[in-house]
Write a protein that holds these residues in place. Structure first.
Motif, PDB file in Angstrom:
ATOM      1  N   GLU A 116       0.858  -1.179   0.000  1.00 43.15           N
ATOM      2  CA  GLU A 116       0.000   0.000   0.000  1.00 43.15           C
ATOM      3  C   GLU A 116       0.900   1.238   0.000  1.00 43.15           C
ATOM      4  O   GLU A 116       1.660   1.444   0.950  1.00 43.15           O
ATOM      5  CB  GLU A 116      -0.913  -0.008   1.221  1.00 43.15           C
ATOM      6  CG  GLU A 116      -1.856  -1.203   1.249  1.00 43.15           C
ATOM      7  CD  GLU A 116      -2.694  -1.271   2.511  1.00 43.15           C
ATOM      8  OE1 GLU A 116      -2.592  -0.337   3.339  1.00 43.15           O
ATOM      9  OE2 GLU A 116      -3.439  -2.254   2.676  1.00 43.15           O
ATOM     10  N   LEU A 118       0.697   4.961   0.344  1.00 37.74           N
ATOM     11  CA  LEU A 118      -0.266   5.951   0.820  1.00 37.74           C
ATOM     12  C   LEU A 118       0.454   7.217   1.263  1.00 37.74           C
ATOM     13  O   LEU A 118       0.443   7.585   2.442  1.00 37.74           O
ATOM     14  CB  LEU A 118      -1.080   5.377   1.990  1.00 37.74           C
ATOM     15  CG  LEU A 118      -1.773   4.029   1.750  1.00 37.74           C
ATOM     16  CD1 LEU A 118      -2.460   3.563   3.030  1.00 37.74           C
ATOM     17  CD2 LEU A 118      -2.769   4.133   0.602  1.00 37.74           C
ATOM     18  N   LEU A 261     -10.261   4.904   2.539  1.00 32.78           N
ATOM     19  CA  LEU A 261      -9.224   3.948   2.938  1.00 32.78           C
ATOM     20  C   LEU A 261      -9.739   2.994   4.005  1.00 32.78           C
ATOM     21  O   LEU A 261      -9.346   1.825   4.045  1.00 32.78           O
ATOM     22  CB  LEU A 261      -7.988   4.692   3.429  1.00 32.78           C
ATOM     23  CG  LEU A 261      -7.186   5.436   2.353  1.00 32.78           C
ATOM     24  CD1 LEU A 261      -6.014   6.186   2.990  1.00 32.78           C
ATOM     25  CD2 LEU A 261      -6.681   4.473   1.280  1.00 32.78           C
ATOM     26  N   ARG A 265      -9.258  -0.778   3.135  1.00 28.73           N
ATOM     27  CA  ARG A 265      -8.318  -1.481   4.004  1.00 28.73           C
ATOM     28  C   ARG A 265      -9.057  -2.289   5.069  1.00 28.73           C
ATOM     29  O   ARG A 265      -8.448  -2.745   6.031  1.00 28.73           O
ATOM     30  CB  ARG A 265      -7.348  -0.489   4.639  1.00 28.73           C
ATOM     31  CG  ARG A 265      -6.605   0.357   3.608  1.00 28.73           C
ATOM     32  CD  ARG A 265      -5.655   1.342   4.251  1.00 28.73           C
ATOM     33  NE  ARG A 265      -4.478   0.648   4.750  1.00 28.73           N
ATOM     34  CZ  ARG A 265      -3.981   0.835   5.971  1.00 28.73           C
ATOM     35  NH1 ARG A 265      -4.592   1.643   6.822  1.00 28.73           N
ATOM     36  NH2 ARG A 265      -2.898   0.188   6.348  1.00 28.73           N
TER      37      ARG A 265
END
Length: 276
Positions: A116, A118, A261, A265
């Protein structure tokens, strides 16, 4: 008396940081860490991270970017390795006296791995010039979650942006084959309010997710696209989940990103360095 003009070239920052993680018999293991110049890399929770997911945090100690600066980040994950990588704070591109700042982000994920990326937002100041290239290579069976957000100046500080030059290239390859290529060239005309520009938006973001079953998250994702002041749309073409967002200010966009997210996630907490 008048001071003599400065004829010496201005100092430019150079930074390079990379990290390598592999999945061992007892969990994640750090096998490579390199940092040079203004670029640094830390793992606040160690290679095993929180709940088995390491957090890799990159930071630029120069305080921002201007013309002629060079910054490079790299992540390499071995087979079945999983990690989330982010930046310690928002990256800032300041007014350039000549040339563009260059940023290169390269990531490799081994077979069956997951990454990921981010980073926190990039803030472009008036007359800034930024050339950024992000390339992610996925082995067979690997997946990723990729975020990029840009804010034009700081609205709370009364800043206005009338002149910028952004060249941004994002590419994801699977088994050596490009599966997503997004070139973005943003100049002065994009700051206009017409259909050919940003429609008055000062902040925008793009999010991509690749992996098995990502299309199943499309409806839950669309259900949380309700932040006031944010225009957003999501789709799931060819095994990819894509999300675009625009807003008049960076703060509502950040709130919308956080909610998205949380869905993608599956409730995992944001990276510790994110301030919400």
């Amino acid at each position: 008396m008048f001071a003599a003009p400065i004829t010496e070239p201005m100092q430019r920052s150079r930074g390079e940081a990379s990290v390598t993680l592999v999945c061992g018999p007892v969990g994640m293991r750090l096998t490579g860490l390199r940092q040079q110049g203004s670029a640094k890399c830390i793992l606040p929770h160690g290679p095993r991270g929180r709940d088995g997911l390491p957090e890799v945090v990159f930071l630029n100690t120069s305080g921002g970017l201007t013309g002629g600066d060079m910054l490079s980040y790299a992540v390499q994950l071995g087979p079945r390795a999983r990690a989330v990588a982010t930046t310690q704070t928002a990256e800032r591109a300041y007014r350039s006296s000549g040339g563009a700042a260059r940023v290169r982000v390269t990531m490799e994920v081994g077979e069956g791995g997951w990454l990921e990326w981010l980073p926190q937002e990039t803030i472009l100041f008036d007359d800034s010039r930024l050339d950024r290239r992000t390339v992610l290579d996925l082995a067979p069976g690997a997946g990723c979650l990729l975020l990029e957000s840009v804010v034009l100046g700081r609205a709370a500080m009364g800043e206005t942006v009338t002149k910028i030059a952004l060249r941004d290239w994002r590419e994801i390859r699977q088994s050596g084959r490009p599966v997503m290529v997004e070139p973005l060239v943003l100049g002065d005309r994009a700051l206009q309010t017409g259909a050919a520009g940003l429609m008055g938006a000062r902040a925008f973001a793009s999010l991509a997710m690749l992996g098995q079953g990502v299309a199943d998250l499309l409806d839950p994702l669309r259900a949380v696209l309700d932040e006031p002041g944010v225009t957003a749309a999501a789709s799931a073409p060819d095994g990819r989940l894509m999300l675009r967002m625009m807003a008049a200010d960076g703060w509502p966009l950040r709130r919308q990103i956080a909610r998205c997210l949380a869905v993608l996630r599956r409730g995992a907490p944001l990276p510790r360095v994110w301030q919400m």
